[in-house]
Design a protein around this motif. Structure first.
Motif, PDB file in Angstrom:
ATOM      1  N   SER A 266      -7.108   8.548   6.593  1.00 32.27           N
ATOM      2  CA  SER A 266      -5.601   8.758   6.127  1.00 32.27           C
ATOM      3  C   SER A 266      -5.019   7.955   5.534  1.00 32.27           C
ATOM      4  CB  SER A 266      -5.031   8.883   7.737  1.00 32.27           C
ATOM      5  OG  SER A 266      -5.113   7.621   8.449  1.00 32.27           O
ATOM      6  N   PHE A 267      -3.975   8.061   5.162  1.00 28.64           N
ATOM      7  CA  PHE A 267      -2.876   7.329   4.366  1.00 28.64           C
ATOM      8  C   PHE A 267      -1.415   7.135   5.049  1.00 28.64           C
ATOM      9  CE2 PHE A 267      -3.031  11.175   1.964  1.00 28.64           C
ATOM     10  CZ  PHE A 267      -1.864  11.667   1.550  1.00 28.64           C
ATOM     11  N   ASP A 268      -0.576   6.574   4.557  1.00 28.46           N
ATOM     12  CA  ASP A 268       0.810   6.410   5.134  1.00 28.46           C
ATOM     13  C   ASP A 268       1.628   7.495   4.890  1.00 28.46           C
ATOM     14  OD1 ASP A 268       3.764   5.367   4.984  1.00 28.46           O
ATOM     15  OD2 ASP A 268       2.684   3.717   6.167  1.00 28.46           O
ATOM     16  N   ASN A 302      -1.172  13.987   5.406  1.00 30.06           N
ATOM     17  CA  ASN A 302      -1.505  12.456   4.946  1.00 30.06           C
ATOM     18  C   ASN A 302      -2.760  12.138   5.313  1.00 30.06           C
ATOM     19  OD1 ASN A 302      -0.710  12.530   7.643  1.00 30.06           O
ATOM     20  ND2 ASN A 302      -0.271  10.302   7.803  1.00 30.06           N
ATOM     21  N   LYS A 303      -3.833  13.024   5.199  1.00 32.45           N
ATOM     22  CA  LYS A 303      -5.215  12.788   5.632  1.00 32.45           C
ATOM     23  C   LYS A 303      -6.240  13.343   4.463  1.00 32.45           C
ATOM     24  CE  LYS A 303      -4.597  13.460  10.348  1.00 32.45           C
ATOM     25  NZ  LYS A 303      -4.963  11.899  10.801  1.00 32.45           N
ATOM     26  N   PHE A 304      -7.286  12.996   4.371  1.00 32.82           N
ATOM     27  CA  PHE A 304      -8.331  13.024   3.060  1.00 32.82           C
ATOM     28  C   PHE A 304      -9.639  13.112   3.645  1.00 32.82           C
ATOM     29  CE2 PHE A 304      -7.853   8.743   2.875  1.00 32.82           C
ATOM     30  CZ  PHE A 304      -9.056   8.190   2.823  1.00 32.82           C
ATOM     31  N   GLY A 321     -12.450   3.094   6.551  1.00 33.53           N
ATOM     32  CA  GLY A 321     -11.720   1.872   6.295  1.00 33.53           C
ATOM     33  C   GLY A 321     -11.512   1.393   4.988  1.00 33.53           C
ATOM     34  N   GLY A 322     -12.694   1.166   4.294  1.00 31.02           N
ATOM     35  CA  GLY A 322     -12.856   1.230   2.723  1.00 31.02           C
ATOM     36  C   GLY A 322     -12.206   1.795   1.981  1.00 31.02           C
ATOM     37  N   ASN A 323     -12.480   3.222   2.241  1.00 28.86           N
ATOM     38  CA  ASN A 323     -11.743   4.392   1.177  1.00 28.86           C
ATOM     39  C   ASN A 323     -10.384   4.293   1.531  1.00 28.86           C
ATOM     40  OD1 ASN A 323     -13.754   6.346  -0.120  1.00 28.86           O
ATOM     41  ND2 ASN A 323     -14.946   5.350   1.587  1.00 28.86           N
ATOM     42  N   GLU A 324      -9.872   3.979   2.770  1.00 26.07           N
ATOM     43  CA  GLU A 324      -8.311   4.137   2.975  1.00 26.07           C
ATOM     44  C   GLU A 324      -7.787   2.983   2.277  1.00 26.07           C
ATOM     45  OE1 GLU A 324      -8.047   6.149   7.347  1.00 26.07           O
ATOM     46  OE2 GLU A 324      -8.089   3.792   7.192  1.00 26.07           O
ATOM     47  N   VAL A 326      -8.567   1.784  -0.509  1.00 27.27           N
ATOM     48  CA  VAL A 326      -8.705   2.008  -1.986  1.00 27.27           C
ATOM     49  C   VAL A 326      -7.598   3.006  -2.318  1.00 27.27           C
ATOM     50  CG1 VAL A 326      -9.922   2.893  -3.803  1.00 27.27           C
ATOM     51  CG2 VAL A 326     -11.105   1.195  -2.380  1.00 27.27           C
ATOM     52  N   VAL A 327      -7.407   4.201  -1.445  1.00 23.79           N
ATOM     53  CA  VAL A 327      -6.635   5.298  -1.549  1.00 23.79           C
ATOM     54  C   VAL A 327      -5.187   4.582  -1.412  1.00 23.79           C
ATOM     55  CG1 VAL A 327      -5.458   7.274  -0.425  1.00 23.79           C
ATOM     56  CG2 VAL A 327      -7.952   7.102  -0.659  1.00 23.79           C
ATOM     57  N   ARG A 328      -4.845   3.724  -0.339  1.00 26.56           N
ATOM     58  CA  ARG A 328      -3.512   2.996  -0.470  1.00 26.56           C
ATOM     59  C   ARG A 328      -3.116   2.225  -1.553  1.00 26.56           C
ATOM     60  NH1 ARG A 328      -4.827  -0.833   3.278  1.00 26.56           N
ATOM     61  NH2 ARG A 328      -4.870   0.892   4.845  1.00 26.56           N
ATOM     62  N   ALA A 329      -4.146   1.717  -2.258  1.00 27.34           N
ATOM     63  CA  ALA A 329      -3.533   0.972  -3.294  1.00 27.34           C
ATOM     64  C   ALA A 329      -3.484   1.792  -4.629  1.00 27.34           C
ATOM     65  CB  ALA A 329      -4.859  -0.128  -3.850  1.00 27.34           C
ATOM     66  N   ARG A 330      -4.464   2.979  -4.361  1.00 23.04           N
ATOM     67  CA  ARG A 330      -4.133   3.888  -5.825  1.00 23.04           C
ATOM     68  C   ARG A 330      -2.707   4.590  -5.780  1.00 23.04           C
ATOM     69  NH1 ARG A 330      -6.996   0.699  -7.591  1.00 23.04           N
ATOM     70  NH2 ARG A 330      -9.112   0.992  -8.363  1.00 23.04           N
ATOM     71  N   LEU A 331      -2.530   5.075  -4.487  1.00 21.76           N
ATOM     72  CA  LEU A 331      -1.322   5.723  -4.247  1.00 21.76           C
ATOM     73  C   LEU A 331      -0.063   4.896  -4.358  1.00 21.76           C
ATOM     74  CD1 LEU A 331      -2.040   7.896  -1.051  1.00 21.76           C
ATOM     75  CD2 LEU A 331      -1.847   8.651  -3.378  1.00 21.76           C
ATOM     76  N   SER A 332      -0.085   3.551  -4.007  1.00 18.80           N
ATOM     77  CA  SER A 332       0.866   2.743  -4.267  1.00 18.80           C
ATOM     78  C   SER A 332       1.364   2.665  -5.759  1.00 18.80           C
ATOM     79  CB  SER A 332       0.403   1.141  -3.737  1.00 18.80           C
ATOM     80  OG  SER A 332       0.514   1.285  -2.442  1.00 18.80           O
ATOM     81  N   ASP A 333       0.122   2.627  -6.546  1.00 14.59           N
ATOM     82  CA  ASP A 333       0.388   2.396  -8.032  1.00 14.59           C
ATOM     83  C   ASP A 333       0.908   3.899  -8.500  1.00 14.59           C
ATOM     84  OD1 ASP A 333      -1.037   0.080  -8.220  1.00 14.59           O
ATOM     85  OD2 ASP A 333      -3.029   1.065  -8.861  1.00 14.59           O
ATOM     86  N   ALA A 334       0.678   4.903  -7.705  1.00 17.68           N
ATOM     87  CA  ALA A 334       0.915   6.169  -8.436  1.00 17.68           C
ATOM     88  C   ALA A 334       2.449   6.150  -8.076  1.00 17.68           C
ATOM     89  CB  ALA A 334       0.272   7.458  -7.569  1.00 17.68           C
TER      90      ALA A 334
END
Length: 751
Positions: A266-268, A302-304, A321-324, A326-334
């Motif tokens: 999931s993500f925020d 907000n899930k993948f 957890g590791g994927n979350e 990375v996803v959080r960082a990439r979505l922050s960039d986006a």
């Protein structure tokens, strides 16, 4: 019959190469076997991230014995001929040859050469190493100490082992022995890298696949896809969500794992403020994960879902957890890109397009936008769009190329432009056109229907086609680096599926003229800059050169000749582009089920450049020829054309003059008079119907000719003894042929 099992085990093979590589392995090996006379019952290839495998069923144990009789010299021939015969046939002496008698040639020697069939194992040991060494990987590598040696093995990733067994079901198969650059063949393979890393022996395919399964390897890529898709749907359903399915991603993920395990992360929720396409692209591109949709709102959740390659002891918590993270960082960039891009309006980004070269001979993206905007404005009234909106949309269509988001994700170009245009209050049609002007991207892609989108999409594609034709960079053979075939097909679909009536000739005329004028102006500027540089030089007084004003005069004198030359070149290239459109339309119509000969028959007429009218004419012609009147009229038209061709060739002249009705009335037979009367009315009626674009009506008018034409050929002799009567009858046949040409060239239609 015996079966073959072949496995090439290596480090990880890129997912995009696996399926093609498996099929290449099957084709190369089966083709080589068949070429040597070894037929088989069936073959199937497989691929996982670490192996290519091939199973060939029903191979013979050995090849067929060959018996050949080779004819030699006559008995008593010179010794040189005899010795040459013995050497070529592999005989030690003439005692090993037999003598046959020919009634005409007498006695001569014959060598009977018998070659026992080679064993299948020997043949496999010969061809497999060669296939491996010359395998057509898109990219390959050398590795280890062998990397410096000429001729060392190249493989997509380091090759580690080879399994090759062959034998019948009732016996233990044998290892086919060979060596590939120090890697010997054997019967030992390996399981999953982490969950079952040990090696084990295999015999044949029937125990190979189950053994791999026990070693946590799913051999079949399609089965891995089914497992991922089924588990992903189940996990989504358990959370009250739906999987956003993605066939391309599913294919790629299945090539990344040997034992697929689907997990949910999931993500925020705050990231859901980003456009859903951005979220999906970010998660897909960076983590190869699937996104989920809430069926109640039809919006992203907000899930993948991610696909792991192993069963983790902690149930996958660490992996998730590791994927979350990375996803959080990439979505922050986006999110940063999304918010930053909104601070600058699209029109304020246009200056940056001047720094992006579209093509060295066609200028920058900014110059291209100027051309597209002018053309879109001209096209707007034709397609029913507001010219101002079409021009505005065209000017903004490429602005998102210099946004942060498109810089990170080029596949979002157009889409992000639509979002930013809507946010800055642009007209809805303008925003839609910014996204849709790239469409259609392929035969299955949607065609825009909004008039503004259609105008800009047509302008974009026509500018591309005219530009590359003007600089003489056209598709050649299978090479089409600028996707010009796709652009032409896009124009065709935009026109036909929106029922647009327009002339391709007039559509291309202005863009080609602009290109010619631009070339002249560029030449003048180049010379002007050179003269100005000389004038600024301290050596100017001693250098003979025209002044800038004199240059303008010289250029004006040359301009007419240069303009005429350029006009001829551009005219020829414009005609070539029209021909290219004709070829693409033929391909399109054939794909739609139209007969190729009917397409040729319509295209054979001069001035056929209205795509919509061409298609309607082909359709009407097809329906007409399916009737009895149409089939019979075609036969009559073909007969008339054959007679005219023969007589015109014999006489060295054409019979294009109108028939003399006085001769018809005074000397003609009743069938001849009937044809002349009906032909006159039907010709005028068909021509008028074609003028009104009523092709069905034109066919009905021509169908009235069927009976009088049949009667004419049945009763009237065309090559009459009276020269005047003969000539008039040939003129009458020509008038009949010309009447049918108002619709199509019937001589091009097959029976």
């Amino acid at each position: 019959m015996p079966d073959l099992l072949l496995e090439l085990f290596s480090e990880e093979i890129p997912a995009r190469m696996q399926r093609r590589a498996a099929e290449d392995l099957k084709k190369l090996l089966t083709d080589a076997l068949v070429e040597r006379g070894f037929l088989y019952e069936g073959a199937k290839a497989f691929a996982t991230p670490r192996r290519l495998a091939l199973h060939i069923a029903g191979l013979p144990v050995k090849g067929k014995d060959v018996r050949e009789e080779r004819k030699g010299p006559r008995v008593g021939a010179p010794d040189a001929a005899v010795q040459g015969f013995l050497k070529g046939a592999g005989l030690a002496s003439l005692d090993q040859a037999k003598i046959e008698t020919d009634p005409k040639k007498g006695e001569f020697y014959v060598a009977v050469i018998e070659k026992p069939g080679r064993t299948t194992q020997d043949v496999l040991a010969e061809i497999i190493p060669q296939i491996v060494k010359t395998f057509p990987w898109p990219k390959s590598m050398r590795w280890g100490a062998a990397s410096s040696e000429a001729g060392s093995l190249r493989w997509v990733r380091p090759l580690q082992s080879v399994v090759c067994t062959f034998g019948p079901e009732t016996e233990d198969p044998e290892v086919v022995r060979f060596d590939i650059d120090g890697i010997p063949s054997g019967d030992v393979t390996h399981g999953h890298r982490f969950m079952a890393p040990g090696s084990f022996r295999v015999k044949r395919f029937d125990d190979y696949a189950p053994a791999l399964e026990r070693a946590k390897v799913v051999l079949d890529a399609d089965r891995r896809k089914d497992i991922i898709l089924h588990d992903a749907r189940d996990l989504a359903f358990a959370q009250g969500l739906e999987l956003v399915e993605d066939e391309g991603l599913l294919e790629e993920v299945a090539g990344l794992v040997e034992w697929p395990v689907v997990l949910m992360g999931s993500f925020d929720e705050s990231f859901l403020a980003i456009p859903p396409e951005v979220i999906r692209t970010t998660i897909r591109a960076n983590q190869k994960c699937f996104v989920l949709r809430d069926p109640r709102t039809d919006k992203l959740a907000n899930k993948f879902l991610l696909t792991s390659n192993l069963i983790a002891k902690d149930g996958g918590k660490t992996i998730v957890g590791g994927n979350e993270r990375v996803v959080r960082a990439r979505l922050s960039d986006a999110k940063f890109f999304w918010e930053t891009d909104q601070k600058v309006k699209l029109e304020d980004r246009l200056e940056k397009l001047k720094t992006i070269v579209f093509h060295e001979k066609l200028g920058t993206q900014y110059e291209r936008v100027e051309r597209i905007a002018a053309l879109a404005k001209e096209l707007a009234p034709i397609v029913g769009a507001d010219p101002a909106l079409a021009e505005r949309a065209a000017r903004l269509a490429k602005a998102d190329l210099v946004t942060e988001m498109v810089g990170e994700f080029p596949e979002l170009q157009g889409l992000m432009g639509r979002y930013y245009a809507a946010l800055q209050g642009e007209n809805a049609s303008v925003a839609a056109a910014i996204e849709e002007h790239y469409k259609p991207l392929g035969p299955s892609d949607r065609v825009p229907t909004d008039p503004v989108s259609v105008a800009v999409a047509l302008a974009d594609k026509i500018d591309t086609l005219v530009g590359f034709w003007a600089i003489d960079e056209k598709p050649t053979g299978s090479k089409d680096p600028y996707a010009l075939r796709r652009a032409a097909l896009g124009v065709i679909r935009l026109v036909l599926e929106n029922n647009l009536k327009l002339s391709l000739t007039s559509l291309l005329a202005k863009p080609f003229a602009r290109t010619a004028n631009a070339a002249l102006f560029a030449e003048f500027l180049k010379a002007k800059e050179l003269v100005e540089a000389i004038e600024r030089s301290p050596f100017a007084p001693v250098v003979e050169h025209p002044s800038v004003s004199e240059l303008a005069g010289i250029f004006q004198q040359r301009q007419i000749a240069e303009a005429e030359k350029l006009a001829r070149i551009m005219h020829a290239r414009a005609l070539d582009l029209l021909s290219f459109f004709a070829d693409r339309l033929k391909v399109y119509l054939r794909d739609q089920g139209a007969r190729h000969d009917l397409i040729d028959a319509v295209f054979a007429l001069e001035g056929q450049d209205d795509l919509l009218m061409i298609v309607r004419r082909v359709e009407a012609l097809g329906r007409f020829l399916d009737t009895e009147d149409g089939a019979n009229l075609l036969a009559g038209c073909r007969r008339a054309a054959n007679i005219l061709r023969i007589e015109e060739k014999k006489d060295g002249r054409s019979y294009s003059e109108a028939p003399d009705l006085h001769i018809v009335n005074d000397q003609g037979q009743i069938e001849e008079k009937a044809l002349a009367v009906v032909l006159d009315g039907a010709s005028r009626e068909a021509a008028e119907a074609v003028q009104n674009e009523d092709f069905e009506g034109a066919m009905r008018a021509l169908s009235r000719l069927r009976q009088p034409v049949d009667a004419f050929f049945d009763k009237v002799t065309v090559n009459a003894e009276d020269p005047a009567l003969r000539e008039n009858r040939l003129r009458l046949l020509n008038a009949f042929r010309e009447a049918t040409r108002s619709v199509a060239d019937f001589s091009r239609i097959e029976g």
